[in-house]
Scaffold this motif. Structure first.
Motif, mmCIF file in Angstrom:
data_model
loop_
_atom_site.group_PDB
_atom_site.id
_atom_site.type_symbol
_atom_site.label_atom_id
_atom_site.label_comp_id
_atom_site.label_asym_id
_atom_site.label_seq_id
_atom_site.Cartn_x
_atom_site.Cartn_y
_atom_site.Cartn_z
ATOM 1 N N LEU A 1 0.948 -1.436 -10.421
ATOM 2 C CA LEU A 1 0.844 -0.230 -9.597
ATOM 3 C C LEU A 1 -0.588 0.027 -9.130
ATOM 4 O O LEU A 1 -0.813 0.479 -8.001
ATOM 5 C CB LEU A 1 1.371 0.971 -10.402
ATOM 6 C CG LEU A 1 1.632 2.263 -9.663
ATOM 7 C CD1 LEU A 1 2.614 2.052 -8.521
ATOM 8 C CD2 LEU A 1 2.164 3.323 -10.620
ATOM 9 N N GLY A 2 -1.553 -0.262 -10.001
ATOM 10 C CA GLY A 2 -2.940 0.060 -9.663
ATOM 11 C C GLY A 2 -3.472 -0.717 -8.481
ATOM 12 O O GLY A 2 -4.213 -0.192 -7.652
ATOM 13 N N GLY B 1 -1.389 -2.557 -6.352
ATOM 14 C CA GLY B 1 -0.368 -2.721 -5.325
ATOM 15 C C GLY B 1 0.151 -4.135 -5.226
ATOM 16 O O GLY B 1 0.782 -4.521 -4.245
ATOM 17 N N LYS C 1 0.837 -1.205 0.000
ATOM 18 C CA LYS C 1 0.000 0.000 0.000
ATOM 19 C C LYS C 1 0.878 1.265 0.000
ATOM 20 O O LYS C 1 1.976 1.267 0.541
ATOM 21 C CB LYS C 1 -0.916 0.005 1.226
ATOM 22 C CG LYS C 1 -1.913 -1.151 1.218
ATOM 23 C CD LYS C 1 -3.062 -0.920 2.170
ATOM 24 C CE LYS C 1 -2.652 -0.966 3.621
ATOM 25 N NZ LYS C 1 -3.793 -0.899 4.551
ATOM 26 N N GLY C 2 0.367 2.315 -0.631
ATOM 27 C CA GLY C 2 1.048 3.607 -0.614
ATOM 28 C C GLY C 2 1.887 3.898 -1.835
ATOM 29 O O GLY C 2 2.625 4.889 -1.855
ATOM 30 N N LEU C 3 1.786 3.057 -2.880
ATOM 31 C CA LEU C 3 2.567 3.280 -4.107
ATOM 32 C C LEU C 3 1.892 4.388 -4.923
ATOM 33 O O LEU C 3 1.096 4.128 -5.807
ATOM 34 C CB LEU C 3 2.655 1.987 -4.925
ATOM 35 C CG LEU C 3 3.339 0.812 -4.235
ATOM 36 C CD1 LEU C 3 3.166 -0.460 -5.057
ATOM 37 C CD2 LEU C 3 4.813 1.104 -4.026
ATOM 38 N N ALA C 4 2.246 5.610 -4.610
ATOM 39 C CA ALA C 4 1.504 6.749 -5.142
ATOM 40 C C ALA C 4 1.829 7.086 -6.592
ATOM 41 O O ALA C 4 1.097 7.832 -7.219
ATOM 42 C CB ALA C 4 1.751 7.970 -4.251
ATOM 43 N N CYS C 5 2.932 6.547 -7.120
ATOM 44 C CA CYS C 5 3.332 6.969 -8.459
ATOM 45 C C CYS C 5 4.290 5.954 -9.070
ATOM 46 O O CYS C 5 4.812 5.090 -8.372
ATOM 47 C CB CYS C 5 4.014 8.327 -8.389
ATOM 48 S SG CYS C 5 5.520 8.260 -7.429
ATOM 49 N N PRO C 6 4.536 6.056 -10.381
ATOM 50 C CA PRO C 6 5.467 5.115 -11.024
ATOM 51 C C PRO C 6 6.853 5.110 -10.373
ATOM 52 O O PRO C 6 7.510 4.068 -10.317
ATOM 53 C CB PRO C 6 5.535 5.630 -12.465
ATOM 54 C CG PRO C 6 4.232 6.313 -12.692
ATOM 55 C CD PRO C 6 3.894 6.949 -11.369
ATOM 56 N N GLY C 7 7.305 6.258 -9.901
ATOM 57 C CA GLY C 7 8.627 6.325 -9.282
ATOM 58 C C GLY C 7 8.748 5.489 -8.017
ATOM 59 O O GLY C 7 9.853 5.076 -7.632
ATOM 60 N N CYS C 8 7.616 5.221 -7.378
ATOM 61 C CA CYS C 8 7.644 4.412 -6.150
ATOM 62 C C CYS C 8 8.107 2.988 -6.430
ATOM 63 O O CYS C 8 8.620 2.298 -5.543
ATOM 64 C CB CYS C 8 6.257 4.388 -5.501
ATOM 65 S SG CYS C 8 5.650 6.021 -4.999
ATOM 66 N N ILE C 9 7.897 2.552 -7.670
ATOM 67 C CA ILE C 9 8.278 1.179 -8.033
ATOM 68 C C ILE C 9 9.788 0.987 -7.860
ATOM 69 O O ILE C 9 10.246 -0.088 -7.453
ATOM 70 C CB ILE C 9 7.862 0.880 -9.490
ATOM 71 C CG1 ILE C 9 6.340 0.956 -9.604
ATOM 72 C CG2 ILE C 9 8.349 -0.491 -9.930
ATOM 73 C CD1 ILE C 9 5.845 0.863 -11.028
#
Lengths: 121, 296
Positions: A84-85, A87, A56-64
């Motif tokens: 991403l969508g 999680g 949880k909390g993957l707010a954007c592509p960069g979080c990957i």
């Protein structure tokens, strides 16, 4: 143009610290994750066991990048696929030396996100 | 803005009349830089130092951080005009994740400027290094309440460090403290920050500064993330303000656009003044910014 030596020293120090870091050292595996087929629709392919992490909390592509960086540093993780969508993070593990649940949990902690659950029957 | 331009004309006039204080090689342009432009650039560094994550506003801070050992490099190119002064500011920012909740941030701004003297018709060009900004960002609150949803609060603390480059530095070490809040939910994200800089330079031009920003991001595309849709386009709208304890107050509205991939981000913004009550530093007519971030 005269630059303060203290400023230069600080800049070099930060840059050096950043360059020297290649992630945490591999952790010893305990191999308590058992095999699970990948979910339908996922491109992950593996000879060994797989696991699914719900993050949880993957707010954007960069979080990957944060998640992948930490999981790749875990010995016994061979492939990572992130949706991403939802999680959902599909992981292919080494057949001989799969990572433990605790190692995967620690990796998500270090990435700065919240691990909801691990599915690895 | 009028009072600042009048002050500039006055400086130029005094120079022509052979004022002893301004007649040497240090001249009016250097005086301008030391007491006005340096402060303007300080604002730029404050505005951009900590804002280097992926889904982040362009001119404000964000409470997101790189992971442990993660590095983000951000290169900006900012252009502004302020009356007879035109300048390119090129801040380079490096972020290092000491822990997942603690980030070190260093910004070094290069400056290329052109100052036109309307009295003589002379134009001077020079370049240098403005004050560096070193910040630490420490997360004190995190609530990840969905796959792409999060609320975070981080504290910021650090120092603006004199570069030592005459004409481009405030010649002081100024502590900075503040906080930033981020809320991301679905296609929307909201950021707000408040920063205080204790200006140790002294004098009217060296007043303490309070900087405040509010930003809204809307994900234009994709409507829904998936394993195959890992890039995003964001529309950004920000309000970037600064109040100085000498009474100067400036507020910009800053629309922008941001294209985010897993590894890099490309973004552009224009900042337009909607409030300028300035007696001690230059009033910028506009600021245009381009930025590139890469994550390691």
């Amino acid at each position: 143009m005269r630059i303060a030596p203290a400023s230069i020293a600080m800049a070099l120090g930060i840059a050096l610290a950043a360059c020297q870091t290649t992630g945490p050292p591999p952790m010893r595996t305990t191999g308590d994750v058992t095999a699970q087929p990948s979910a339908a629709g996922q491109t992950i392919t593996a000879q060994g066991p797989t696991a699914v992490l719900w993050v949880k909390g993957l707010a954007c592509p960069g979080c990957i990048v944060n998640v992948e960086r930490q999981l790749k540093a875990v010995e016994g993780v061979e492939h990572i696929e992130v949706d991403l969508g939802s999680g959902r993070v599909d992981i292919a593990l080494s057949a001989e030396n799969p990572a433990s649940r605790q190692q995967l949990r620690d990796a998500i902690d270090k990435s700065g996100f919240t691990l909801d659950r691990i599915e690895a029957p | 803005m009028r009072s600042t331009k009048a002050a500039l004309r006055s400086i130029a006039l005094r120079r022509r009349e052979g004022d002893a204080a301004l007649g040497d090689t240090a001249g009016w342009a250097v005086m301008l830089s030391r007491f006005q432009l340096a402060i303007v650039l300080g604002v730029g560094a404050l505005a951009t130092a900590a804002s280097s994550h992926a889904q982040a506003p362009i001119n404000s801070n964000v409470a997101l951080q790189p992971s442990t050992g993660g590095v983000i490099l951000r290169q900006q190119l900012r252009y502004f005009e302020a009356g007879d002064v035109k300048a390119f500011v090129v801040p380079t920012t490096i972020l290092y994740g000491l822990r997942d909740d603690l980030t070190l941030i260093l910004t070094t701004p290069l400056v290329f400027r052109e100052v036109h003297d309307p009295m003589t018709g002379e134009t001077r060009r020079d370049s240098g290094v403005a004050d560096l900004t070193f910040l630490t960002k420490f997360r004190v609150f995190r609530d990840d309440f969905g796959p792409t949803e999060t609320r975070r609060l981080s504290l910021l603390g650090g120092l603006e460090i004199r570069s030592g480059d005459t004409g481009f530095t405030s010649d002081s070490y100024d502590p900075i403290f503040g906080g930033v809040f981020t809320h991301a939910q679905g296609r929307h994200a909201f950021d707000a920050d408040l920063l205080w800089k204790f200006n140790t330079a002294g004098g009217a031009a060296g007043a303490d500064q309070m900087k405040y920003d509010v930003a809204y991001l809307y994900r234009l595309a994709p409507e829904q993330y998936s394993s195959s849709k890992l890039t995003a386009l964001f529309g950004v709208l920000e309000l970037n303000g600064q109040y100085d304890m000498n009474g100067d107050h400036e507020l910009f509205v800053s629309p922008g656009i941001s294209y985010v991939t897993k590894r890099w981000t490309l973004e552009g913004t224009i900042q337009l003044p909607i409030l300028q009550e300035l007696d001690h530093r230059l009033a910028r007519d506009f600021v245009v910014g381009l930025s590139f971030r890469i994550r390691f």
